[in-house]
Scaffold this active site. Sequence first.
Site: not given
Ligand code: AHR
Length: 662
Positions: A381-382
Amino acid sequence: MKTKTKIFTAAISLSVAFFSAQNKTIKAHFLDLDATSTNIKIQPTMYGIFFEDINFAADGGLYAELIKNRSFEFDEPLTGWKQPNTKTLSPNLDSGFLTIITDKSKTNKNYARITVWNDENYVLENEGFRGIGLHQGEKYDLSFNLENVSGNISAVNTSLIDENGTVISSVSTIIKGGGWQKYNAVFAPSKTVEKAKLQITFTGKGVVNMDMISLFPQDTWKGRKGGLRKDLVQKLYDLQPGFLRFPGGCIVEGRTLAERYQWKKTIGKVENRENLINKWNNGFAHRLTPDYWQSFGLGFFEYFQLAEDLGAEPLPILSCGMACQFNTAELVKMEDLDPYVQDALDLIEFANGDSNTKWGKIRTEMGHPKPFNMKFIGVGNEQWGADYIERYKVFEKAIHTKYPDIKIISGSGPSPDGEFFDYGWKELKKLNAQIVDEHYYNSPEWFLKNADRYDKYDRRGPKVFAGEYAAQSVGVVKPDNKNNWLTALSEAAFMTGLERNADVVTMTSYAPLFAHAEGWQWTPDLIWFNNLESYATPNYYVQQLFSLNKGTDLLQITENGQPLTGQDKLYASAVSDTVTGEYIIKIVNADAQAKTIQLNAKSLKINSVMTKVILTAPYLTTENSFDKELIQPRTESQNINKGKIITKIPANSFVILKLKSL
Ligand code: AHR
């Protein structure tokens, strides 16, 4: 409409003129709309949806189950349940009691053993998700699994009660035989209640085991049993999204690796899906939500099905062996990464394999023999840093060796700039990554300033997925953030920059999507709901207007030869739609003064009536609410006089001009 040949150039004088309107002098901007094809296609995926189970988006929201902790699986197995005396409604365990029996060999580990001594007094009650929302005139399906253990309990009596304890629907179910059996009943509430409760009493004395006590509206999306909340899916449908990204967000990564999202545990029979604590349960100290778990009733099969219903490309994001780096940052060793990679390969087979494949067979058995035709997959994801790149390489090789046509989304971390972002992009570029996900939660001023962000991007590099973004009125993760008009307007301005760079930016989505008015952790959010209703924020209408007017081909719109990226607080992008035969011009005026724009349409073969869609608000602080959506698009028609298009762009407004070719 022909797009390959030069259709027209709305050539105009570059001088500035002044128009007098309502006794005010308004500066006129002369805009060039060049309808020569840029040969840049607007991708059907340009405007999509980011879905994450945050803010009660799935359990307590889109997934229409009304009973919280229906199978007693939470860490605190009685979360959501009470045993008040039937008459006094204060606890009375002298009349009966409940114990939890656990079988750790099962995925649905717990069930309740209920001992009834005094059936006049014993009651078991579920509070729902901040109450149970019920609509008068609708029907609700109750079901439960029960095993008659001993004694003479002959009936289970279930009632829905309103906030005052008044029964608004009740039904008695006769218990027959031994062994586990599933029982069903139907409620027809006599009034609409936002915060009802379910009460269960018994006729007779004895011991029964109960599990999967479930309540669903019959009127779900597409009428599916155990399905999704209709009004909320409708709001998604009305966005006509190009893709559906699921299941998040940080929830993919998990606070720990053990708590990561594992898609294989979310398919098959609903009662066998192992519940898991939700990452957002204790994500923020200022919004602790100890009763937030994942039942996975909305699991990967249902996500694919939802994407299909919405006409959106499914875009699953999977764990790449890294737990949330803001939390434990647990890392799977490279030599232990195989199962994670296998999950990705198996998912592609689950979505696309025919019924003879192992995972395609499971999809078929779940009721969808036809493949879902998944084209995209996200790896992580991130995530950020060298650990991510190292793991991404392994996934990329495995996926593209077996499935060369699947497009892989990689990540560039949580920020739109800085060391991690630059490092991620540099490495991903070297690896010829296909699509890179960028996230930006930032101030409205940032969005207004960055409408030219992608003008400078390398046209030969990876494509961009603006996968999570939203303007924050106060600051990131601040509980006072509002979905006000300023945030929406600044996003609209920024989005003209996304559209203008549609050769680089091919997918975009606002985040987060949903929030329960009482169960949220993160704000702002696109759609707010309670147990009965929902409303669209101004940000929603901005997304919708871009999506519904995305067109098929990018056109150039300029002033003095320059794209409009905030000069005199004006922003613009333009497209043509070869299907509807329209020219669509999007203009944002982020100034407190109205502007007049002039497009010379002499060489255009267009209808003499222009459609003008206007989104604006009385104040920058104006918000929508359950009571009233003050901010909604309104549509006007304007006659075009002798091919001259002169129109007013109100102060602080987002305007779409639509010209129909003859
Ligand atoms: O959108 C909320 C959060 O923001 C998500 O889970 C994450 O990917 C980002 O940090």
